[in-house]
Design a protein around this motif. Sequence first.
Motif, mmCIF file in Angstrom:
data_model
loop_
_atom_site.group_PDB
_atom_site.id
_atom_site.type_symbol
_atom_site.label_atom_id
_atom_site.label_comp_id
_atom_site.label_asym_id
_atom_site.label_seq_id
_atom_site.Cartn_x
_atom_site.Cartn_y
_atom_site.Cartn_z
ATOM 1 N N LEU A 160 0.849 -1.194 0.000
ATOM 2 C CA LEU A 160 0.000 0.000 0.000
ATOM 3 C C LEU A 160 0.886 1.246 0.000
ATOM 4 O O LEU A 160 1.765 1.376 0.855
ATOM 5 N N PHE A 161 0.654 2.116 -0.981
ATOM 6 C CA PHE A 161 1.451 3.343 -1.077
ATOM 7 C C PHE A 161 0.553 4.570 -1.019
ATOM 8 O O PHE A 161 -0.603 4.519 -1.455
ATOM 9 N N VAL A 162 1.137 5.660 -0.525
ATOM 10 C CA VAL A 162 0.416 6.935 -0.552
ATOM 11 C C VAL A 162 1.087 7.817 -1.594
ATOM 12 O O VAL A 162 2.310 7.958 -1.597
ATOM 13 N N GLN A 163 0.290 8.371 -2.491
ATOM 14 C CA GLN A 163 0.812 9.283 -3.519
ATOM 15 C C GLN A 163 0.245 10.678 -3.260
ATOM 16 O O GLN A 163 -0.954 10.818 -3.011
ATOM 17 N N ILE A 164 1.099 11.676 -3.362
ATOM 18 C CA ILE A 164 0.647 13.043 -3.102
ATOM 19 C C ILE A 164 0.302 13.727 -4.420
ATOM 20 O O ILE A 164 1.077 13.663 -5.380
ATOM 21 N N GLY A 165 -0.841 14.392 -4.459
ATOM 22 C CA GLY A 165 -1.249 15.137 -5.650
ATOM 23 C C GLY A 165 -0.510 16.477 -5.727
ATOM 24 O O GLY A 165 0.169 16.887 -4.778
ATOM 25 N N GLY A 166 -0.668 17.141 -6.869
ATOM 26 C CA GLY A 166 0.056 18.393 -7.088
ATOM 27 C C GLY A 166 -0.802 19.637 -6.888
ATOM 28 O O GLY A 166 -0.368 20.736 -7.217
ATOM 29 N N GLY A 167 -2.023 19.475 -6.384
ATOM 30 C CA GLY A 167 -2.827 20.662 -6.078
ATOM 31 C C GLY A 167 -3.926 20.976 -7.085
ATOM 32 O O GLY A 167 -4.440 22.089 -7.095
ATOM 33 N N ALA A 168 -4.275 20.021 -7.940
ATOM 34 C CA ALA A 168 -5.344 20.276 -8.914
ATOM 35 C C ALA A 168 -6.635 19.593 -8.459
ATOM 36 O O ALA A 168 -6.646 18.392 -8.212
ATOM 37 N N TYR A 169 -7.703 20.362 -8.393
ATOM 38 C CA TYR A 169 -9.023 19.818 -8.021
ATOM 39 C C TYR A 169 -9.427 18.677 -8.961
ATOM 40 O O TYR A 169 -10.016 17.686 -8.550
ATOM 41 N N ILE A 170 -9.111 18.842 -10.234
ATOM 42 C CA ILE A 170 -9.571 17.867 -11.223
ATOM 43 C C ILE A 170 -9.009 16.477 -10.956
ATOM 44 O O ILE A 170 -9.596 15.473 -11.368
ATOM 45 N N CYS A 171 -7.903 16.387 -10.237
ATOM 46 C CA CYS A 171 -7.349 15.061 -9.937
ATOM 47 C C CYS A 171 -8.214 14.285 -8.947
ATOM 48 O O CYS A 171 -7.947 13.118 -8.674
ATOM 49 N N GLY A 172 -9.288 14.901 -8.437
ATOM 50 C CA GLY A 172 -10.266 14.159 -7.647
ATOM 51 C C GLY A 172 -11.251 13.423 -8.536
ATOM 52 O O GLY A 172 -11.991 12.557 -8.076
ATOM 53 N N ARG A 185 -0.172 14.302 -16.862
ATOM 54 C CA ARG A 185 -1.010 15.434 -16.496
ATOM 55 C C ARG A 185 -2.406 14.890 -16.145
ATOM 56 O O ARG A 185 -2.894 13.977 -16.818
ATOM 57 N N GLY A 186 -3.022 15.466 -15.140
ATOM 58 C CA GLY A 186 -4.297 14.926 -14.673
ATOM 59 C C GLY A 186 -5.487 15.317 -15.535
ATOM 60 O O GLY A 186 -6.387 16.021 -15.079
ATOM 61 N N ASN A 187 -5.518 14.834 -16.754
ATOM 62 C CA ASN A 187 -6.655 15.077 -17.641
ATOM 63 C C ASN A 187 -7.637 13.924 -17.546
ATOM 64 O O ASN A 187 -7.242 12.766 -17.731
ATOM 65 N N PRO A 188 -8.918 14.195 -17.303
ATOM 66 C CA PRO A 188 -9.894 13.102 -17.263
ATOM 67 C C PRO A 188 -9.945 12.331 -18.585
ATOM 68 O O PRO A 188 -9.716 12.906 -19.647
ATOM 69 N N ARG A 189 -10.248 11.042 -18.480
ATOM 70 C CA ARG A 189 -10.414 10.206 -19.671
ATOM 71 C C ARG A 189 -11.903 10.118 -19.996
ATOM 72 O O ARG A 189 -12.749 10.264 -19.113
ATOM 73 N N LEU A 190 -12.167 9.795 -21.256
ATOM 74 C CA LEU A 190 -13.560 9.527 -21.647
ATOM 75 C C LEU A 190 -13.981 8.189 -21.043
ATOM 76 O O LEU A 190 -13.211 7.229 -21.079
ATOM 77 N N LYS A 191 -15.212 8.146 -20.514
ATOM 78 C CA LYS A 191 -15.744 6.881 -19.997
ATOM 79 C C LYS A 191 -16.973 6.518 -20.824
ATOM 80 O O LYS A 191 -17.761 7.429 -21.103
ATOM 81 N N HIS A 351 -13.467 27.787 -13.035
ATOM 82 C CA HIS A 351 -12.672 28.264 -14.171
ATOM 83 C C HIS A 351 -11.195 27.967 -13.933
ATOM 84 O O HIS A 351 -10.489 27.451 -14.794
ATOM 85 N N HIS A 352 -10.754 28.261 -12.724
ATOM 86 C CA HIS A 352 -9.351 28.031 -12.388
ATOM 87 C C HIS A 352 -8.998 26.554 -12.461
ATOM 88 O O HIS A 352 -7.891 26.171 -12.854
ATOM 89 N N GLU A 353 -9.942 25.693 -12.075
ATOM 90 C CA GLU A 353 -9.649 24.261 -11.972
ATOM 91 C C GLU A 353 -9.969 23.466 -13.237
ATOM 92 O O GLU A 353 -9.645 22.284 -13.306
ATOM 93 N N SER A 354 -10.610 24.091 -14.229
ATOM 94 C CA SER A 354 -10.900 23.363 -15.476
ATOM 95 C C SER A 354 -9.588 22.906 -16.105
ATOM 96 O O SER A 354 -8.637 23.686 -16.193
ATOM 97 N N CYS A 355 -9.546 21.655 -16.565
ATOM 98 C CA CYS A 355 -8.288 21.171 -17.146
ATOM 99 C C CYS A 355 -8.100 21.693 -18.562
ATOM 100 O O CYS A 355 -7.012 21.617 -19.118
ATOM 101 N N GLY A 356 -9.183 22.179 -19.178
ATOM 102 C CA GLY A 356 -9.070 22.813 -20.487
ATOM 103 C C GLY A 356 -9.244 21.892 -21.675
ATOM 104 O O GLY A 356 -9.132 22.331 -22.824
ATOM 105 N N GLN A 357 -9.540 20.611 -21.436
ATOM 106 C CA GLN A 357 -9.677 19.677 -22.568
ATOM 107 C C GLN A 357 -10.910 19.941 -23.425
ATOM 108 O O GLN A 357 -10.873 19.778 -24.629
ATOM 109 N N CYS A 358 -12.051 20.266 -22.756
ATOM 110 C CA CYS A 358 -13.295 20.421 -23.529
ATOM 111 C C CYS A 358 -13.601 21.910 -23.684
ATOM 112 O O CYS A 358 -13.575 22.661 -22.701
ATOM 113 N N THR A 359 -13.966 22.301 -24.902
ATOM 114 C CA THR A 359 -14.231 23.717 -25.171
ATOM 115 C C THR A 359 -15.366 24.275 -24.296
ATOM 116 O O THR A 359 -15.212 25.355 -23.721
ATOM 117 N N PRO A 360 -16.504 23.578 -24.160
ATOM 118 C CA PRO A 360 -17.578 24.179 -23.352
ATOM 119 C C PRO A 360 -17.142 24.487 -21.918
ATOM 120 O O PRO A 360 -17.524 25.515 -21.358
#
Length: 442
Positions: A160-172, A185-191, A351-360
Motif C-alpha cells: 500500500l502506497f500513498v501518492q501526493i497530488g500536485g494541487g489540482a481539483y480535477i485530480c479528484g 497530467r491529470g486530464n480526465p479520460r472519456l468513460k 474556471h481556475h480548476e478546469s483542465c481545459g480539454q473540452c471547449t464548453p
Amino acid sequence: MGRKILLEKINVPGIKTYEVYRREGGYASVEKALKKMTPDEVVEEVKTSGLRGRGGAGFPAGMKWSFIDKKSGNPRHLVCNADESEPGTFKDRYLMEYIPHLLIEGMITSSYALGANLSYIYIRGEYMWVYKILERAIAEAKAAGWLGKNILGSGYDLELFVQIGGGAYICGEETALIESLEGNRGNPRLKPPFPAVKGLWQNPTVVNNVETISAVPWIINNSGADYAGIGIGRSTGTKLISASGNIKNQGVFEIELGVSVYEFMNSDEYCGGMQTDRPLKALVPGGSSVPILPANLIYKTAAGEDRLMTYESLSDGGFATGSMLGSGGFIVYDDRACIVRNTWNFSRFYHHESCGQCTPCREGTGWLEKVLWRIENGQGREEDIELLWSIQSKIEGNTICPLGDAASWPVAAAIRHFRDEFEYHIRFPEKIKNRDHFVAEP
Ligand code: L3W
Ligand code: SF4
C-alpha cells in the motif's frame, strides 16, 4: 444520539496510534476476511450493505466492485480517492487525521475482496501533514504484519502506497486521478471504459472515496444486512457531513442517513441552529458542485414533504427544485450572504480548476466567471442573466467529466432561486458599489 460507525472511537485518547487502535478492536475485519471469508463473500457483504460512494456520486460500492474482471488474470488495483478538494468538504481529512488506521484497515479488507496486491491512497498535496500521519500509520501496520507478504499466513500479499497530488481539483475525478498516478497530467479520460474495466495502467481498478473505504471494516465485522438496516431506502448507513457557514456548531458530524434536514440544522447534537438570530437564507447541502437551495425549499421538498438527509430526498426534481447530497459539504447562509458574490466565487474556482480539454468547460467557465464578476461589481447588463443561463446550459452535459456540470448547476440554481438578487445588482449598481458584501442591502 444518532448511531456512530466511523466516528465511534474518534475520541478515544491515542486512537491515532496502532497500539490503541488495535486494542480497541482495530484490524478485526482483516482477520475475519482473510481467515474466514473468500474475497467474493466480502464483495457480497458490501453489496448487501447498500453502501454508496461517499465522494459525491453515490454509486453503489458493491456493484462497482463486482464489475472488476477477476478472470483475465491482469493485476487489479484499489485506489483510494483522498484528493478531497470540493469547496465545503473536509470530512475525509478528519478521518485520516484522527483515525488513520480505519482507512488502512478498510484498504486491506477491500483490496483482499478485489484481489488487489498493489493499492494506493492518492491524497491532495495540500494535506501534507495528513500524508505524514498516513505514512506513519502504514509503517506501523506493516511492522505489525498487516501489510506485505503472506498477511496472517493467508497467502495474500498487499503493498500500500500513498501518492501526493500536485494541487489540482480535477485530480479528484477518478480518471484524472489515475492519469496523475501514472505520472501524466491529470486530464480526465472519456468513460467508458470505466476504471473497473481499464483503470490504472489499463488494469481493472476500483476508485473509492476515503469515507466509503472506511465504512468497510464495520460492514465486515457486523454484516451487510446490519448496515443496510441503518438509514432509509437506498440511502443506507451513516454519512459524514462537513458543516460550515452561519451555524452554531461548525465541524464534521456523522449522521444516520434519513435524519431530517431540519433536525440536522437545529439539534444541538449537530449544527445547533443559526449562529445568530439572523434568518436562514440558503443552503448548499453537498459541496460547491450541487445546486443551492433557497430557504423555502430547505426543510420541505417542492412536494411539501419533509426534506431528509438522503440521496433521494435532496435531489427531488433535480436542480430545478432540489439539490444533491453530493460529498456532504453542508454550507449554511444567513441573510447577509450575497448570492451573486457566492456564485461568482464558485465560478472563479471552476474556471481556475478546469483542465481545459473540452471547449464548453474551458471557455464557458471563463465566461461564467467574467459575467458574474461584472454583475457583482456594478457593471452588469440587462441581458447578462439570460447570457449566464445560456452559457451554463451549453456546458451542462457536453463535457468529458462532471466538472462541467459542477460549474453549471450552481449558476443555474442561483438564477432560478435568486433571480431578484441578480436583477437588483444590475438595476441598482450604485447601491452595491463599495458595500460590505456581508451586510444585508437596505
Ligand atoms: C463501471 C459502469 N463503473 C458508473 C462508476 C464510475 C465512478 C462511479 C460514479 O463524479 C460526482 C460529480 C461531482 N461500470 C459504471 C461505473 N461507474 N457507471 O461509478 O460515477 P459518476 O460518473 O456518476 O460520478 P463521478 O465521476 O465519480 C463524482 C460530485 O460527485 N461531487 C464532487 C465531489 C468532489 C469531492 C472531492 O473533492 N473529493 O468529493 C459533489 O457533489 O460533481 O457529479 O467510480 O467509474 N457502468
Ligand atoms: Fe477538463 Fe472541464 Fe472537460 Fe472535465 S469538463 S475534462 S475539467 S475541460
